[in-house]
Design a protein around this motif. Structure first.
Motif, PDB file in Angstrom:
ATOM      1  N   ARG A 117     -36.235 -42.386 -50.593  1.00  0.00           N
ATOM      2  CA  ARG A 117     -35.588 -41.104 -50.828  1.00  0.00           C
ATOM      3  C   ARG A 117     -35.629 -40.669 -52.163  1.00  0.00           C
ATOM      4  O   ARG A 117     -35.402 -41.391 -53.047  1.00  0.00           O
ATOM      5  CB  ARG A 117     -33.980 -41.292 -50.092  1.00  0.00           C
ATOM      6  CG  ARG A 117     -33.206 -39.962 -50.221  1.00  0.00           C
ATOM      7  CD  ARG A 117     -31.854 -40.600 -49.779  1.00  0.00           C
ATOM      8  NE  ARG A 117     -31.559 -41.272 -48.664  1.00  0.00           N
ATOM      9  CZ  ARG A 117     -31.309 -41.052 -47.455  1.00  0.00           C
ATOM     10  NH1 ARG A 117     -31.076 -39.705 -47.288  1.00  0.00           N
ATOM     11  NH2 ARG A 117     -31.408 -41.520 -46.522  1.00  0.00           N
ATOM     12  N   VAL A 118     -35.842 -39.109 -52.358  1.00  0.00           N
ATOM     13  CA  VAL A 118     -35.927 -38.704 -53.696  1.00  0.00           C
ATOM     14  C   VAL A 118     -34.850 -37.538 -53.656  1.00  0.00           C
ATOM     15  O   VAL A 118     -34.865 -36.758 -52.752  1.00  0.00           O
ATOM     16  CB  VAL A 118     -37.385 -38.216 -53.942  1.00  0.00           C
ATOM     17  CG1 VAL A 118     -37.304 -37.649 -55.313  1.00  0.00           C
ATOM     18  CG2 VAL A 118     -38.324 -39.328 -54.025  1.00  0.00           C
ATOM     19  N   ARG A 119     -33.671 -37.664 -54.760  1.00  0.00           N
ATOM     20  CA  ARG A 119     -32.744 -36.452 -54.598  1.00  0.00           C
ATOM     21  C   ARG A 119     -33.290 -35.662 -55.744  1.00  0.00           C
ATOM     22  O   ARG A 119     -33.644 -36.220 -56.926  1.00  0.00           O
ATOM     23  CB  ARG A 119     -31.649 -37.209 -54.712  1.00  0.00           C
ATOM     24  CG  ARG A 119     -30.340 -36.191 -54.664  1.00  0.00           C
ATOM     25  CD  ARG A 119     -29.218 -36.690 -53.971  1.00  0.00           C
ATOM     26  NE  ARG A 119     -28.269 -35.668 -53.831  1.00  0.00           N
ATOM     27  CZ  ARG A 119     -28.113 -34.625 -52.924  1.00  0.00           C
ATOM     28  NH1 ARG A 119     -28.960 -34.809 -51.792  1.00  0.00           N
ATOM     29  NH2 ARG A 119     -27.026 -33.865 -52.856  1.00  0.00           N
ATOM     30  N   PHE A 120     -33.538 -34.504 -55.563  1.00  0.00           N
ATOM     31  CA  PHE A 120     -33.655 -33.506 -56.708  1.00  0.00           C
ATOM     32  C   PHE A 120     -33.065 -32.185 -56.296  1.00  0.00           C
ATOM     33  O   PHE A 120     -33.361 -31.549 -55.337  1.00  0.00           O
ATOM     34  CB  PHE A 120     -35.186 -33.209 -56.917  1.00  0.00           C
ATOM     35  CG  PHE A 120     -35.570 -32.607 -58.015  1.00  0.00           C
ATOM     36  CD1 PHE A 120     -35.499 -32.939 -59.342  1.00  0.00           C
ATOM     37  CD2 PHE A 120     -36.093 -31.247 -58.020  1.00  0.00           C
ATOM     38  CE1 PHE A 120     -35.682 -32.189 -60.694  1.00  0.00           C
ATOM     39  CE2 PHE A 120     -36.442 -30.531 -59.015  1.00  0.00           C
ATOM     40  CZ  PHE A 120     -36.257 -30.932 -60.251  1.00  0.00           C
ATOM     41  N   ASN A 121     -32.235 -31.407 -57.384  1.00  0.00           N
ATOM     42  CA  ASN A 121     -31.635 -30.394 -57.172  1.00  0.00           C
ATOM     43  C   ASN A 121     -30.807 -30.200 -56.021  1.00  0.00           C
ATOM     44  O   ASN A 121     -30.862 -29.106 -55.094  1.00  0.00           O
ATOM     45  CB  ASN A 121     -32.630 -29.238 -56.975  1.00  0.00           C
ATOM     46  CG  ASN A 121     -33.110 -28.772 -58.441  1.00  0.00           C
ATOM     47  OD1 ASN A 121     -32.669 -28.965 -59.482  1.00  0.00           O
ATOM     48  ND2 ASN A 121     -34.346 -27.850 -58.462  1.00  0.00           N
ATOM     49  N   ASN A 122     -30.077 -31.127 -55.784  1.00  0.00           N
ATOM     50  CA  ASN A 122     -29.236 -31.489 -54.466  1.00  0.00           C
ATOM     51  C   ASN A 122     -29.844 -31.375 -53.171  1.00  0.00           C
ATOM     52  O   ASN A 122     -29.119 -30.934 -52.186  1.00  0.00           O
ATOM     53  CB  ASN A 122     -28.041 -30.353 -54.526  1.00  0.00           C
ATOM     54  CG  ASN A 122     -27.131 -30.544 -55.888  1.00  0.00           C
ATOM     55  OD1 ASN A 122     -26.857 -31.536 -56.236  1.00  0.00           O
ATOM     56  ND2 ASN A 122     -26.724 -29.535 -56.464  1.00  0.00           N
ATOM     57  N   HIS A 123     -31.076 -31.591 -53.374  1.00  0.00           N
ATOM     58  CA  HIS A 123     -31.960 -31.687 -51.933  1.00  0.00           C
ATOM     59  C   HIS A 123     -32.582 -33.391 -51.789  1.00  0.00           C
ATOM     60  O   HIS A 123     -32.778 -33.746 -52.775  1.00  0.00           O
ATOM     61  CB  HIS A 123     -33.133 -30.864 -51.850  1.00  0.00           C
ATOM     62  CG  HIS A 123     -32.597 -29.457 -51.887  1.00  0.00           C
ATOM     63  ND1 HIS A 123     -32.006 -28.898 -50.965  1.00  0.00           N
ATOM     64  CD2 HIS A 123     -32.856 -28.501 -52.737  1.00  0.00           C
ATOM     65  CE1 HIS A 123     -31.832 -27.361 -51.340  1.00  0.00           C
ATOM     66  NE2 HIS A 123     -32.265 -27.157 -52.441  1.00  0.00           N
TER      67      HIS A 123
END
Length: 196
Positions: A117-123
């Motif tokens: 899982r990669v979280r970036f810019n609230n996505h």
């Protein structure tokens, strides 16, 4: 009375003092700063790069093909059949199946078990061997990652490329730059290669 103090009370007091000191040191050291150190590489404009500007360090890539794809799922995309099995995508050519990177828009029903899982810019994104997915309803769609997304490892078959005299890493038309993030080696998405 003095022997009781030496045998029981002094060791207990020593233990308590050292425990308090140790926990204070642990609390101080757990605060980590988020730092990103980057070299002074030229910024890739708008994150899009023409494939004609990319120079691959290895001129030819080995093409992997197989005769059969067991337990395959047919993925229909833009009127063409592709095949998905064992976390890989294939296309058919001359009676053999060739491993390919999936195209943006491919969809699968279940993510492979080795996703990260990669979280970036609230996505939330899901990275599986260098391929990024996002959840769309009950399916997972292949997407291009956002510029600035950070991953901690690249797939085994990434390639080194040169762009404007600087070395980058490429996989599935995504350009990465090696950085240090929280004291760990990482790779930041810096561009997408437009195929001409």
């Amino acid at each position: 009375m003095i022997s009781i103090i030496r045998i029981y009370i002094l060791p207990i007091a020593f233990f308590m003092v050292s425990t308090v000191q140790l926990s204070a040191q642990i609390k101080r050291s757990t605060k980590a700063k988020t730092t990103v150190s980057k070299t002074n590489k030229k910024t890739i404009s708008k994150g899009r790069v023409s494939s004609s500007k990319i120079i691959y360090k290895t001129p030819k890539k080995k093409v992997v093909s197989v005769r059969n794809v067991p337990n395959r799922t047919v993925v229909r995309h833009n009127g063409q059949n592709y095949y998905y099995s064992n976390n890989k995508y294939y296309t058919q050519s001359r009676g053999r199946y060739i491993v390919i990177a999936p195209k943006v828009g491919f969809r699968i029903n279940v993510l492979p078990t080795n996703y990260k899982r990669v979280r970036f810019n609230n996505h939330d994104y899901y990275n599986v061997s260098g391929i990024f997915y996002t959840q769309v309803g009950d399916e997972y769609e292949v997407i291009e990652p956002e510029i600035g997304t950070i991953v901690y490892e690249l797939p085994d078959d990434y390639e080194k490329v040169v762009l404007d005299g600087e070395t980058y890493y490429e996989y599935a038309n995504v350009l990465y730059e090696k950085i240090q993030y929280d004291g760990t080696r990482a790779y930041e998405v810096v561009g997408i290669i437009d195929m001409n």
